[in-house]
Design an enzyme around this catalytic site. Sequence first.
Site, PDB file in Angstrom:
ATOM      1  N   GLU A  79       0.826  -1.205   0.000  1.00 10.39           N
ATOM      2  CA  GLU A  79       0.000   0.000   0.000  1.00 10.39           C
ATOM      3  C   GLU A  79       0.865   1.261   0.000  1.00 10.39           C
ATOM      4  O   GLU A  79       0.431   2.315  -0.452  1.00 10.39           O
ATOM      5  CB  GLU A  79      -0.923  -0.007   1.239  1.00 10.39           C
ATOM      6  CG  GLU A  79      -2.360   0.303   0.891  1.00 10.39           C
ATOM      7  CD  GLU A  79      -3.329   0.147   2.066  1.00 10.39           C
ATOM      8  OE1 GLU A  79      -2.965   0.432   3.212  1.00 10.39           O
ATOM      9  OE2 GLU A  79      -4.470  -0.251   1.817  1.00 10.39           O
TER      10      GLU A  79
ATOM     11  N   HIS B 179       6.395 -27.054  -1.011  1.00 13.81           N
ATOM     12  CA  HIS B 179       5.636 -28.146  -1.628  1.00 13.81           C
ATOM     13  C   HIS B 179       4.480 -27.615  -2.465  1.00 13.81           C
ATOM     14  O   HIS B 179       3.598 -28.367  -2.858  1.00 13.81           O
ATOM     15  CB  HIS B 179       5.162 -29.115  -0.546  1.00 13.81           C
ATOM     16  CG  HIS B 179       6.312 -29.739   0.178  1.00 13.81           C
ATOM     17  ND1 HIS B 179       6.795 -31.001  -0.103  1.00 13.81           N
ATOM     18  CD2 HIS B 179       7.128 -29.248   1.145  1.00 13.81           C
ATOM     19  CE1 HIS B 179       7.835 -31.267   0.670  1.00 13.81           C
ATOM     20  NE2 HIS B 179       8.066 -30.205   1.434  1.00 13.81           N
TER      21      HIS B 179
ATOM     22  N   LYS C 273     -14.067   1.038  -3.572  1.00 13.02           N
ATOM     23  CA  LYS C 273     -15.118   1.474  -2.643  1.00 13.02           C
ATOM     24  C   LYS C 273     -16.207   2.221  -3.403  1.00 13.02           C
ATOM     25  O   LYS C 273     -17.400   1.985  -3.199  1.00 13.02           O
ATOM     26  CB  LYS C 273     -14.528   2.399  -1.566  1.00 13.02           C
ATOM     27  CG  LYS C 273     -13.598   1.711  -0.594  1.00 13.02           C
ATOM     28  CD  LYS C 273     -13.191   2.663   0.515  1.00 13.02           C
ATOM     29  CE  LYS C 273     -12.094   2.089   1.364  1.00 13.02           C
ATOM     30  NZ  LYS C 273     -11.491   3.049   2.275  1.00 13.02           N
TER      31      LYS C 273
HETATM   32  O1  PA5 Z   1      -3.126   1.691   6.065  1.00 11.14           O
HETATM   33  C1  PA5 Z   1      -4.226   2.214   5.939  1.00 11.14           C
HETATM   34  O2  PA5 Z   1      -4.396   3.434   6.095  1.00 11.14           O
HETATM   35  C2  PA5 Z   1      -5.442   1.379   5.602  1.00 11.14           C
HETATM   36  O3  PA5 Z   1      -5.121   0.046   5.429  1.00 11.14           O
HETATM   37  C3  PA5 Z   1      -6.487   1.485   6.714  1.00 11.14           C
HETATM   38  O4  PA5 Z   1      -5.915   1.088   7.928  1.00 11.14           O
HETATM   39  C4  PA5 Z   1      -7.717   0.620   6.423  1.00 11.14           C
HETATM   40  O5  PA5 Z   1      -8.272   0.973   5.203  1.00 11.14           O
HETATM   41  C5  PA5 Z   1      -8.764   0.781   7.534  1.00 11.14           C
HETATM   42  O6  PA5 Z   1      -9.127   2.119   7.665  1.00 11.14           O
HETATM   43  P1  PA5 Z   1      -9.871   2.666   8.937  1.00 11.14           P
HETATM   44  O7  PA5 Z   1      -8.979   2.568  10.110  1.00 11.14           O
HETATM   45  O8  PA5 Z   1     -10.197   4.097   8.603  1.00 11.14           O
HETATM   46  O9  PA5 Z   1     -11.114   1.842   9.115  1.00 11.14           O
END
Ligand code: PA5
Length: 424
Positions: free
Chosen positions: A277, A298, A413
């Site tokens: 990410e 494996h 989303k």
């Molecule tokens: O690293 C990040 O920012 C994301 O993975 C968020 O943690 C994830 O989308 C969850 O978001 P939130 O804490 O707003 O529910």
Amino acid sequence: MISLDLSNAKLKEDLSLWQEKVSKAHKDLHDKTGKGNDFVGWVKWPLEYDKEEFARILDVRKRMAGKYDTVLVCGIGGSYLGARAAIEMIRGLYPDDGIEVIFVGNTFSYSYISQVLNHIKNKEIVLNVISKSGTTTETSVSFRIFKHFMEEKYGEDAKNRIYATTDKARGTLKELADKEGYETFVIPDDIGGRYSVFTAVGLLPLALANVDIEALMKGSLDAYNDFNTDDLSKNTAYQYAVARRILDNQGYTAEYFVTYHLQLTMIAEWWKQLFGESEGKEEKGILPTSACFTTDLHSLGQFIQEGRKTEFETILYVDDMGGDIDFPADDQDLDHMNYLAGKKLSWVSEMAFEGTLSAHSDVGNNPNIVIRLKDNSAYSFGYMIYFFFAACGMTCYLLDINPFNQPGVEVYKKKMFNLLGKPE
Ligand code: PA5
């Protein structure tokens, strides 16, 4: 505590050539002058973390001790993976302290959610809902379901068993928690989800799961001190970051994060999110993937040994995971395994690691980076996580990427909300 071995990394460039770039990126991270600089609160967090809130977390554990046998943790992504990775690494998969930790809020799988509802019917529960935005759909859907469950089970007392970790002042979850009278904990503004395991996001579930969070924070602090230098010859986190960039330039487009224990597969999941990410933007980045050896030798072993040569491996080898076993001798030796009699399984594992390293690196010609960690303690976990934070921030800055946003995640989303008919 952590050692980095690049002797099998097959780097065609000397690390020291990157010193100038590393010094600039280090300054950008520490002086908040680089891309995404609103989100570098994690850099000095081991020094500056909120001690009052930390004490409140310890107090919750004390207050609730003996009143629960199940911790429900409701969150996704950065609000989920760090705590789970820590819990599995430090406690193992089948701890014997009578506390079960169950993660929800990370899926729409109705079948999983109904199994959890059924499984916890007769358990004593505390619930920690975690969402920085307070509006993440997977988490909100599960939270409503488990909130109703708690209210049916505990009535008025449900609010004393539900804790919300979210923004300090705003957002749907903060408003809901205040109205319902839940105790709340804070995700700081300047720390993004995947960099938040040292905040209440990780610390509250870990404390409830009997993990030594003081040792964990000490590990993070020692790592902060060790990696707070731009000197590439001394900073192993930055050496790992630079090695990734050199391999990227050599044409390696994927990185296998390899562990040797099933209790570490969630560390790999956490690592994949951190690097994936943070780095996967602007059509750049190394694809982060993972394997657990020897289990996956494996399944994926054939491909890694002889398939298309696009990946390198980063092996996290933990020297002492606890629970070593002496392999027993057998009078009849019907299974022909007596050649291992009297040996420790940790030695067998080490030989498997060394043999695989040689097979993949010497025979298969795959670059292999080896990161060795002393043990699976809370302290080592804290130290290791900060190592990867520092490496990730650095490797992204070296690629001229903002490591702290995730604009691409919004696309699914939006499409999903259209289909669900979510009001604007
Ligand atoms: O690293 C990040 O920012 C994301 O993975 C968020 O943690 C994830 O989308 C969850 O978001 P939130 O804490 O707003 O529910």
